[in-house]
Structures are given as C-alpha cells and as structure tokens.
Motif scaffolding. Structure first.
Motif, PDB file in Angstrom:
ATOM      1  N   ALA A  14       2.574  42.252   4.642  1.00  0.00           N
ATOM      2  CA  ALA A  14       1.994  43.452   4.039  1.00  0.00           C
ATOM      3  C   ALA A  14       2.119  44.646   4.983  1.00  0.00           C
ATOM      4  N   ARG A  15       1.817  44.430   6.238  1.00  0.00           N
ATOM      5  CA  ARG A  15       1.894  45.517   7.222  1.00  0.00           C
ATOM      6  C   ARG A  15       3.340  45.997   7.372  1.00  0.00           C
ATOM      7  N   GLU A  16       4.283  45.070   7.496  1.00  0.00           N
ATOM      8  CA  GLU A  16       5.696  45.435   7.643  1.00  0.00           C
ATOM      9  C   GLU A  16       6.224  46.147   6.403  1.00  0.00           C
ATOM     10  N   ALA A  17       5.756  45.720   5.225  1.00  0.00           N
ATOM     11  CA  ALA A  17       6.215  46.322   3.966  1.00  0.00           C
ATOM     12  C   ALA A  17       5.442  47.593   3.621  1.00  0.00           C
ATOM     13  N   LEU A  39       9.934  45.717  -3.607  1.00  0.00           N
ATOM     14  CA  LEU A  39      10.604  44.425  -3.437  1.00  0.00           C
ATOM     15  C   LEU A  39      11.542  44.460  -2.238  1.00  0.00           C
ATOM     16  N   ASN A  40      12.251  45.567  -2.085  1.00  0.00           N
ATOM     17  CA  ASN A  40      13.152  45.702  -0.943  1.00  0.00           C
ATOM     18  C   ASN A  40      12.371  45.703   0.366  1.00  0.00           C
ATOM     19  N   ALA A  41      11.234  46.397   0.400  1.00  0.00           N
ATOM     20  CA  ALA A  41      10.410  46.438   1.616  1.00  0.00           C
ATOM     21  C   ALA A  41       9.862  45.053   1.955  1.00  0.00           C
ATOM     22  N   LEU A  46      10.483  40.188   5.387  1.00  0.00           N
ATOM     23  CA  LEU A  46      10.722  38.745   5.514  1.00  0.00           C
ATOM     24  C   LEU A  46      12.072  38.432   6.149  1.00  0.00           C
ATOM     25  N   GLY A  47      12.831  39.476   6.479  1.00  0.00           N
ATOM     26  CA  GLY A  47      14.149  39.262   7.083  1.00  0.00           C
ATOM     27  C   GLY A  47      15.196  38.852   6.071  1.00  0.00           C
ATOM     28  N   LEU A  48      14.985  39.241   4.823  1.00  0.00           N
ATOM     29  CA  LEU A  48      15.918  38.904   3.748  1.00  0.00           C
ATOM     30  C   LEU A  48      16.501  40.177   3.179  1.00  0.00           C
ATOM     31  N   THR A  49      17.583  40.039   2.416  1.00  0.00           N
ATOM     32  CA  THR A  49      18.083  41.190   1.675  1.00  0.00           C
ATOM     33  C   THR A  49      17.664  41.020   0.226  1.00  0.00           C
ATOM     34  N   LEU A  50      17.411  42.138  -0.431  1.00  0.00           N
ATOM     35  CA  LEU A  50      17.035  42.101  -1.837  1.00  0.00           C
ATOM     36  C   LEU A  50      18.149  41.464  -2.661  1.00  0.00           C
TER      37      LEU A  50
END
Length: 75
Positions: A14-17, A39-41, A46-50
């Motif tokens: 949540a903090r990172e996004a 969703l992208n944030a 999470l270190g993933l790409t959308l």
C-alpha cells in the motif's frame, strides 16, 4: 524458489503503491475497482509488470474456459 522470494506485507505494498491500506484491502477482496493506474502501481510495488499480470490472467481464463463441442451425426 521459495527461499529467494521476497515477502511483502500488505502495508508495504500500500505504501509503495501510494494507496491506503483499507482501499488496497477492498480492491483485493473485490469490493472496489482499481483504475489501470492503480493496478500498475500495485504491480510495480510487487516487482511485477502490469502486462505480465494481465497475460497471466488471460492464460488462466483461457485454461478455465471450455469449449463444448456437439457431434452431429450426418447420417
């Protein structure tokens, strides 16, 4: 492998996004809809790409969908 995976707490995501923990929880439970930007944030946090997440979801949906064929006797 499990030993190399990074485990993030929901609060960290949540903090990172840059979204409240409550809102993130509601999105996770399907109670709120998330914009593509959110969703992208979340993916970035999470270190993933959308695109990889969407591709994985599309693959899962494809494997869950079954095509029912009906054989018709031409005789």
């Amino acid at each position: 492998s499990a030993s190399s995976e990074v485990i993030m707490r929901e609060g960290d995501v949540a903090r990172e996004a840059r979204v409240s923990l409550g809102f993130l929880s509601e999105v996770e439970r399907g109670q709120k809809e998330a914009s593509s930007e959110l969703l992208n944030a979340i993916c970035t946090a999470l270190g993933l790409t959308l695109s990889s997440v969407i591709t994985d979801v599309a693959h899962e949906l494809t494997t869950c969908e079954t095509v029912k064929l009906t054989v018709v006797d031409a005789a």
